[in-house]
Design a protein around this motif. Structure first.
Motif, PDB file in Angstrom:
ATOM      1  N   ASP A   1       0.829  -1.207   0.000  1.00 38.61           N
ATOM      2  CA  ASP A   1       0.000   0.000   0.000  1.00 38.61           C
ATOM      3  C   ASP A   1       0.860   1.253   0.000  1.00 38.61           C
ATOM      4  O   ASP A   1       0.473   2.288  -0.551  1.00 38.61           O
ATOM      5  N   ASP A   2       2.044   1.178   0.606  1.00 32.89           N
ATOM      6  CA  ASP A   2       2.941   2.336   0.681  1.00 32.89           C
ATOM      7  C   ASP A   2       3.544   2.692  -0.674  1.00 32.89           C
ATOM      8  O   ASP A   2       4.145   3.753  -0.820  1.00 32.89           O
ATOM      9  N   PHE A   3       3.377   1.829  -1.660  1.00 30.90           N
ATOM     10  CA  PHE A   3       3.916   2.064  -2.995  1.00 30.90           C
ATOM     11  C   PHE A   3       2.881   2.684  -3.943  1.00 30.90           C
ATOM     12  O   PHE A   3       3.207   3.010  -5.078  1.00 30.90           O
ATOM     13  N   HIS A   4       1.625   2.798  -3.485  1.00 35.88           N
ATOM     14  CA  HIS A   4       0.576   3.407  -4.318  1.00 35.88           C
ATOM     15  C   HIS A   4       0.839   4.888  -4.515  1.00 35.88           C
ATOM     16  O   HIS A   4       1.331   5.568  -3.608  1.00 35.88           O
ATOM     17  N   SER A   5       0.448   5.393  -5.659  1.00 36.13           N
ATOM     18  CA  SER A   5       0.560   6.830  -5.924  1.00 36.13           C
ATOM     19  C   SER A   5      -0.511   7.576  -5.121  1.00 36.13           C
ATOM     20  O   SER A   5      -1.551   6.993  -4.769  1.00 36.13           O
TER      21      SER A   5
ATOM     22  N   ASP B   1      -4.294   2.027 -13.508  1.00 35.06           N
ATOM     23  CA  ASP B   1      -3.898   2.662 -12.243  1.00 35.06           C
ATOM     24  C   ASP B   1      -2.856   1.815 -11.516  1.00 35.06           C
ATOM     25  O   ASP B   1      -1.986   2.342 -10.825  1.00 35.06           O
ATOM     26  N   ARG B   2      -2.988   0.519 -11.640  1.00 43.36           N
ATOM     27  CA  ARG B   2      -2.119  -0.398 -10.903  1.00 43.36           C
ATOM     28  C   ARG B   2      -0.745  -0.581 -11.544  1.00 43.36           C
ATOM     29  O   ARG B   2       0.207  -0.966 -10.879  1.00 43.36           O
ATOM     30  N   MET B   3      -0.638  -0.324 -12.844  1.00 38.91           N
ATOM     31  CA  MET B   3       0.622  -0.601 -13.534  1.00 38.91           C
ATOM     32  C   MET B   3       1.815   0.149 -12.937  1.00 38.91           C
ATOM     33  O   MET B   3       2.861  -0.483 -12.667  1.00 38.91           O
ATOM     34  N   PRO B   4       1.744   1.458 -12.674  1.00 32.57           N
ATOM     35  CA  PRO B   4       2.901   2.128 -12.055  1.00 32.57           C
ATOM     36  C   PRO B   4       3.230   1.557 -10.669  1.00 32.57           C
ATOM     37  O   PRO B   4       4.405   1.440 -10.299  1.00 32.57           O
ATOM     38  N   TRP B   5       2.194   1.182  -9.926  1.00 30.55           N
ATOM     39  CA  TRP B   5       2.364   0.581  -8.609  1.00 30.55           C
ATOM     40  C   TRP B   5       3.103  -0.751  -8.730  1.00 30.55           C
ATOM     41  O   TRP B   5       4.064  -1.011  -8.001  1.00 30.55           O
ATOM     42  N   LEU B   6       2.673  -1.586  -9.664  1.00 27.65           N
ATOM     43  CA  LEU B   6       3.316  -2.884  -9.868  1.00 27.65           C
ATOM     44  C   LEU B   6       4.765  -2.718 -10.313  1.00 27.65           C
ATOM     45  O   LEU B   6       5.646  -3.476  -9.887  1.00 27.65           O
ATOM     46  N   MET B   7       5.018  -1.707 -11.129  1.00 27.43           N
ATOM     47  CA  MET B   7       6.386  -1.471 -11.586  1.00 27.43           C
ATOM     48  C   MET B   7       7.286  -1.011 -10.433  1.00 27.43           C
ATOM     49  O   MET B   7       8.448  -1.408 -10.357  1.00 27.43           O
ATOM     50  N   GLN B   8       6.733  -0.210  -9.526  1.00 27.40           N
ATOM     51  CA  GLN B   8       7.496   0.197  -8.334  1.00 27.40           C
ATOM     52  C   GLN B   8       7.803  -1.018  -7.452  1.00 27.40           C
ATOM     53  O   GLN B   8       8.913  -1.161  -6.930  1.00 27.40           O
ATOM     54  N   LEU B   9       6.803  -1.877  -7.289  1.00 25.91           N
ATOM     55  CA  LEU B   9       7.008  -3.092  -6.488  1.00 25.91           C
ATOM     56  C   LEU B   9       8.038  -4.013  -7.144  1.00 25.91           C
ATOM     57  O   LEU B   9       8.896  -4.581  -6.459  1.00 25.91           O
ATOM     58  N   GLN B  10       7.945  -4.137  -8.447  1.00 26.38           N
ATOM     59  CA  GLN B  10       8.884  -4.966  -9.194  1.00 26.38           C
ATOM     60  C   GLN B  10      10.320  -4.468  -8.983  1.00 26.38           C
ATOM     61  O   GLN B  10      11.238  -5.254  -8.726  1.00 26.38           O
TER      62      GLN B  10
END
Length: 163
Positions: free
Chosen positions: A32-36, A53-62
């Motif tokens: 959750d801390d990685f969400h924009s 919406d989730r793609m940038p979040w997933l890329m940060q997690l990756q």
């Protein structure tokens, strides 16, 4: 090693993840801390996120997962990872990652969400999460009806982990 603790909102990912990390003396991160800020604002207004919406979040997690693996950090990551495609994006090294799926009755999850305060994800969005949930084919399934400490013990026993 990275243990990804997944499930819908209210399944106990953060609680279990933190307890597990503490008991193993590992680092804990909440996806959750990685969400924009924009995604958090949407969810706060009961607007479900779309894959775009989730793609940038997933890329940060990756990127974070790659770093943890590269630096050989032991991490417990609480992350919804609701779709198989999301898990595929995050699954970097099968030898160094484990998946734990927190599963439980919808009624229990709904009760948890309704009693939770100060979180951007409301109980109203549970149905949207359940609609897109694709249960993993290979994971440790854990019943969330047990106490948090019992769940942590089950995970440690199954994965043969000690601090």
């Amino acid at each position: 090693m990275i243990i990804l603790v997944m499930g819908v909102s209210g399944s106990g990912k953060s609680t279990i993840g933190q307890l597990l990390a503490e008991s193993l003396q590992w680092q804990f991160y909440d996806a959750d801390d990685f969400h924009s800020p924009e995604s958090i604002a949407k969810m706060s207004k009961n607007i479900p996120l779309q894959d775009s919406d989730r793609m940038p979040w997933l890329m940060q997690l990756q990127k974070a997962i790659d770093h943890w693996l590269e630096t050989q950090n032991n991490v417990v990551l609480a992350c919804s990872a609701l779709k198989d495609s999301y898990r595929i994006m995050l699954w970097r090294d099968p030898q160094q990652m484990r998946l734990v799926y927190l599963k439980g009755p919808e009624k229990l999850i709904q009760q948890r969400l309704q009693s939770r305060y100060n979180h951007f994800m409301s109980a109203d969005l549970l149905d949207t999460q359940l609609d897109i949930l694709e249960e993993p084919k290979t994971a440790l399934y854990v019943d969330i009806s047990d106490s948090p400490l019992e769940i942590v013990d089950q995970i440690k026993t199954y994965l043969q982990l000690q601090p």
